[in-house]
Design a protein around this motif. Sequence first.
Motif, short mmCIF file in Angstrom:
data_model
loop_
_atom_site.label_atom_id
_atom_site.label_comp_id
_atom_site.label_asym_id
_atom_site.label_seq_id
_atom_site.Cartn_x
_atom_site.Cartn_y
_atom_site.Cartn_z
N PRO A 97 37.67 -16.05 13.73
CA PRO A 97 38.52 -14.84 13.82
C PRO A 97 38.91 -14.48 15.26
O PRO A 97 39.83 -13.69 15.48
CB PRO A 97 37.63 -13.74 13.22
CG PRO A 97 36.59 -14.46 12.44
CD PRO A 97 36.35 -15.73 13.17
N HIS A 98 38.18 -15.04 16.24
CA HIS A 98 38.44 -14.70 17.64
C HIS A 98 39.34 -15.71 18.34
O HIS A 98 39.79 -15.46 19.46
CB HIS A 98 37.11 -14.60 18.40
CG HIS A 98 36.12 -13.68 17.76
ND1 HIS A 98 36.24 -12.31 17.80
CD2 HIS A 98 35.00 -13.92 17.04
CE1 HIS A 98 35.24 -11.75 17.14
NE2 HIS A 98 34.47 -12.71 16.67
N LEU A 99 39.60 -16.83 17.69
CA LEU A 99 40.45 -17.85 18.28
C LEU A 99 41.92 -17.50 18.08
O LEU A 99 42.31 -16.94 17.05
CB LEU A 99 40.15 -19.22 17.65
CG LEU A 99 38.78 -19.82 17.98
CD1 LEU A 99 38.47 -20.97 17.04
CD2 LEU A 99 38.74 -20.29 19.43
N GLU A 100 42.73 -17.84 19.06
CA GLU A 100 44.17 -17.58 18.98
C GLU A 100 44.94 -18.76 18.41
O GLU A 100 45.99 -18.59 17.79
CB GLU A 100 44.72 -17.25 20.37
CG GLU A 100 44.14 -15.99 20.98
CD GLU A 100 44.70 -15.72 22.37
OE1 GLU A 100 45.79 -16.24 22.70
OE2 GLU A 100 44.05 -14.99 23.14
N TRP A 101 44.42 -19.96 18.64
CA TRP A 101 45.16 -21.18 18.25
C TRP A 101 44.19 -22.34 18.18
O TRP A 101 43.33 -22.50 19.05
CB TRP A 101 46.24 -21.47 19.29
CG TRP A 101 47.11 -22.68 19.06
CD1 TRP A 101 48.31 -22.71 18.41
CD2 TRP A 101 46.87 -24.02 19.53
NE1 TRP A 101 48.83 -23.99 18.43
CE2 TRP A 101 47.97 -24.81 19.12
CE3 TRP A 101 45.85 -24.63 20.26
CZ2 TRP A 101 48.06 -26.17 19.42
CZ3 TRP A 101 45.92 -25.98 20.55
CH2 TRP A 101 47.03 -26.75 20.13
N VAL A 102 44.33 -23.13 17.12
CA VAL A 102 43.58 -24.38 16.99
C VAL A 102 44.57 -25.47 16.64
O VAL A 102 45.38 -25.32 15.70
CB VAL A 102 42.50 -24.27 15.89
CG1 VAL A 102 41.79 -25.62 15.71
CG2 VAL A 102 41.49 -23.18 16.24
N GLY A 103 44.53 -26.57 17.38
CA GLY A 103 45.41 -27.70 17.12
C GLY A 103 44.60 -28.93 16.74
O GLY A 103 43.68 -29.32 17.46
N TYR A 104 44.94 -29.52 15.59
CA TYR A 104 44.28 -30.75 15.16
C TYR A 104 45.29 -31.89 15.22
O TYR A 104 46.34 -31.84 14.56
CB TYR A 104 43.72 -30.61 13.74
CG TYR A 104 43.04 -31.88 13.28
CD1 TYR A 104 41.77 -32.20 13.74
CD2 TYR A 104 43.68 -32.78 12.44
CE1 TYR A 104 41.15 -33.39 13.36
CE2 TYR A 104 43.07 -33.96 12.06
CZ TYR A 104 41.81 -34.26 12.53
OH TYR A 104 41.22 -35.44 12.17
N LEU A 105 44.98 -32.92 16.00
CA LEU A 105 45.87 -34.07 16.14
C LEU A 105 45.55 -35.09 15.06
O LEU A 105 44.51 -35.75 15.10
CB LEU A 105 45.74 -34.69 17.53
CG LEU A 105 46.03 -33.77 18.72
CD1 LEU A 105 46.14 -34.59 20.00
CD2 LEU A 105 47.29 -32.95 18.50
N SER A 106 46.44 -35.21 14.10
CA SER A 106 46.30 -36.14 13.00
C SER A 106 47.29 -37.29 13.20
O SER A 106 47.70 -37.58 14.32
CB SER A 106 46.52 -35.41 11.66
OG SER A 106 46.26 -36.25 10.56
N THR A 107 47.70 -37.92 12.13
CA THR A 107 48.58 -39.08 12.21
C THR A 107 49.57 -39.10 11.06
O THR A 107 49.26 -38.61 9.96
CB THR A 107 47.75 -40.39 12.20
OG1 THR A 107 48.62 -41.51 12.01
CG2 THR A 107 46.74 -40.39 11.06
#
Length: 292
Positions: A97-107
């Motif tokens: 809840p405290h994170l602003e952005w999460v990026g997951y690098l997939s394919t």
Amino acid sequence: MTKHLLSFGHGYSARALTPLLLAQGFTIAGTTRSEDKAKAHQSDGVTPMIWPNEDLQGEDVRRELEKATHLLISAGPNSEGDPVLNAFRTEIAARAPHLEWVGYLSTTGVYGDAQGDWVDEESSLKPSTKRGQMRVDAEAEWQAILDLPLHIFRLAGIYGPGRGPFAKVRAGTARRIIKKNQVFSRIHVEDIAQVLAASITQPNIGAVYNLCDNDPAPPEDVIAHAAELLELPLPPAVDFETADMTPMARSFYAESKRVRNNLIKDELGVKLRYPDYRSGLAALLASERAAG
């Protein structure tokens, strides 16, 4: 509040993003398995951490997680699942809840084989390799975390400085592998970085983006163009069925598809620096020659 990115598996793409975020005032910490790479990250302005690290048991990573506003996950899954979630799922869920952005690098391998047809972010996930299936499973694991501001980026074949066809063409070891109706999409690492930076600036929680250029092309065309730019002989054509290839290299040819990239342009407003392999290879060669 200082924006702080924690980068898991801080590698080729993450290093390209680093200067863009540092210019915006971010602080960055990144994990790596290698002491040599840790030194390189430090010279980039990144706080490096060796992970996995039996001595620290991830305690340094947990400290960085406590202050992270942004997460970038480049570490790929293995037969045991997603290594980041296996080690830090509880802590990440607590921070969600405290994170602003999460990026997951997939394919783009999650789409499987489209027999040369087009796919987009709404296409079914039908991986045809074990590697692709592990990515589908990892995406689902990340999506299952409640309140996580997740963004998934499905990357096509990555090229850029140090990752291009020129070395093999110069060495005379390049081959044009010929397989009927085989096409790949690709993306320059600088364009990956600008897409990630654009998403960080304008988050859209739950979004999935394809990262590729505008010009899917047969791999033999890319090799031929590299030789043309170098003014060297055309590398020999080799039939795929009889080509001497590693199992990993051969597995990439199990899938043929053209990947649409409309969303990064329409939603994020990205204008690709290298919209096709011709412009990308020309820029790489010019940079090599300028460096001497």
